[in-house]
Design a protein around this motif. Structure first.
Motif, PDB file in Angstrom:
ATOM      1  N   ARG A  61       0.981  -1.168  -0.009  1.00 10.62           N
ATOM      2  CA  ARG A  61       0.049  -0.055   0.110  1.00 10.62           C
ATOM      3  C   ARG A  61       0.967   1.222  -0.064  1.00 10.62           C
ATOM      4  NH1 ARG A  61      -2.617   0.553   6.304  1.00 10.62           N
ATOM      5  NH2 ARG A  61      -0.565   0.552   7.290  1.00 10.62           N
ATOM      6  N   CYS A  62       2.222   1.238   0.368  1.00 10.74           N
ATOM      7  CA  CYS A  62       2.864   2.301   0.355  1.00 10.74           C
ATOM      8  C   CYS A  62       3.213   2.823  -1.220  1.00 10.74           C
ATOM      9  CB  CYS A  62       4.435   1.934   0.959  1.00 10.74           C
ATOM     10  SG  CYS A  62       5.697   3.013   0.792  1.00 10.74           S
ATOM     11  N   THR A  63       2.947   4.044  -1.100  1.00 11.01           N
ATOM     12  CA  THR A  63       3.374   4.921  -2.879  1.00 11.01           C
ATOM     13  C   THR A  63       4.135   6.186  -2.484  1.00 11.01           C
ATOM     14  OG1 THR A  63       1.093   6.229  -2.314  1.00 11.01           O
ATOM     15  CG2 THR A  63       1.125   4.049  -3.576  1.00 11.01           C
ATOM     16  N   GLN A  64       4.972   6.054  -1.425  1.00  9.42           N
ATOM     17  CA  GLN A  64       6.145   7.192  -1.052  1.00  9.42           C
ATOM     18  C   GLN A  64       7.187   6.253  -0.166  1.00  9.42           C
ATOM     19  OE1 GLN A  64       3.772  10.412   0.750  1.00  9.42           O
ATOM     20  NE2 GLN A  64       3.799  11.610  -0.997  1.00  9.42           N
ATOM     21  N   THR A  86       3.831   5.959  -9.307  1.00 11.27           N
ATOM     22  CA  THR A  86       2.661   6.254  -9.977  1.00 11.27           C
ATOM     23  C   THR A  86       2.165   5.145 -11.134  1.00 11.27           C
ATOM     24  OG1 THR A  86       4.102   6.849 -11.934  1.00 11.27           O
ATOM     25  CG2 THR A  86       3.945   8.505  -9.896  1.00 11.27           C
ATOM     26  N   ALA A  87       1.153   5.627 -11.848  1.00 15.64           N
ATOM     27  CA  ALA A  87       0.589   4.483 -12.647  1.00 15.64           C
ATOM     28  C   ALA A  87       1.886   4.053 -13.733  1.00 15.64           C
ATOM     29  CB  ALA A  87      -0.399   4.989 -13.456  1.00 15.64           C
ATOM     30  N   ALA A  88       3.001   4.875 -13.966  1.00 17.39           N
ATOM     31  CA  ALA A  88       3.958   4.650 -14.732  1.00 17.39           C
ATOM     32  C   ALA A  88       5.302   4.066 -14.007  1.00 17.39           C
ATOM     33  CB  ALA A  88       4.578   6.040 -15.394  1.00 17.39           C
TER      34      ALA A  88
END
Length: 238
Positions: A61-64, A86-88
């Motif tokens: 769940r981590c995105t940073q 990101t999505a990329a």
């Protein structure tokens, strides 16, 4: 005064500061810039320099992810890079020169060993001596963040704790960085923070220029479940 952006129990600041003893103003001496060389290949999650074990330790769940890369197991010099998913894929910010503990890194950090703890840790709370600069993390302002004295190289420590981000090593998330709760026991140390660089090594924290720390405070979002991945380059590559 303690100001939070999310509801948590208010804590009375202890009379003694709990953070490590290192960090300073952006106008002070800065760590040497990282030496040039071939970049490490991306790990399975796309973050350069992280091997499969370190990448797997980052929660899904981590995105940073703030990646702190030390120059060596016994070096106090490191770089800090914020990666955002990101999505990329993972996108990296510029690398910032930074300091870690005087004697480098430890897989079993103990109080007074002058080493920073290796690991992947959540980032839940922030604070400082100065007013909230726009932190997304819950921010605890207190006069107890005063940092008198001098560092290992004789540099003044004043201003080191103007802003801090608590690293969730041997602490209770959801509390002020000044909280003294030590789940692993007091001998395992605590008060390990990201804080303002003062131009020399720390006792166990990671320090970056004041402007960069303010950037982190304004960017790290509890809803994105930020973590710090910290250690010397050889350890991170596993």
């Amino acid at each position: 005064m303690i100001r939070r952006r999310t509801a948590v129990a208010l804590l009375v600041s202890p009379p003694l500061l709990t953070g490590c003893g290192g960090g300073a103003e952006a106008t002070g001496r800065r760590p040497p810039a990282p030496t040039s060389g071939a970049a490490a290949p991306p790990g399975p999650h796309g973050i350069p320099g992280l091997g499969p074990r370190r990448s797997a330790a980052i929660p899904e769940r981590c995105t940073q992810a703030v990646v702190v890369t030390g120059r060596g197991a016994n070096s106090p010099l490191c770089t800090v890079v914020l990666h955002q998913r990101t999505a990329a894929g993972w996108q990296a910010s510029p690398a910032w020169p930074a300091y870690n503990a005087l004697r480098g890194w430890s897989a079993h950090h103990m109080i007074g060993d002058l080493r920073s703890p290796l690991g992947v840790y959540t980032l839940s709370d922030a604070g400082g001596l100065l007013p909230d600069p726009g932190s997304r993390l819950p921010y605890h302002r207190s006069g107890a963040f005063h940092s008198p004295g001098t560092g290992f190289e004789g540099e003044p420590l004043e201003g080191s704790f103007d802003y801090v981000i608590a690293i969730d090593y041997n602490r209770r998330p959801g509390t002020s960085p000044l909280d003294r709760t030590r789940p692993l026991g007091p001998k395992r140390g605590g008060g390990v923070w990201l804080h303002v660089d003062h131009g020399g090594p720390t006792h166990g924290c990671v320090s970056v220029a004041k402007a960069h720390l303010k950037d982190l405070l304004r960017t790290l979002d509890p809803g994105r479940h930020p973590v710090v991945v910290m250690g010397h380059a050889d350890w991170l590559a596993h």
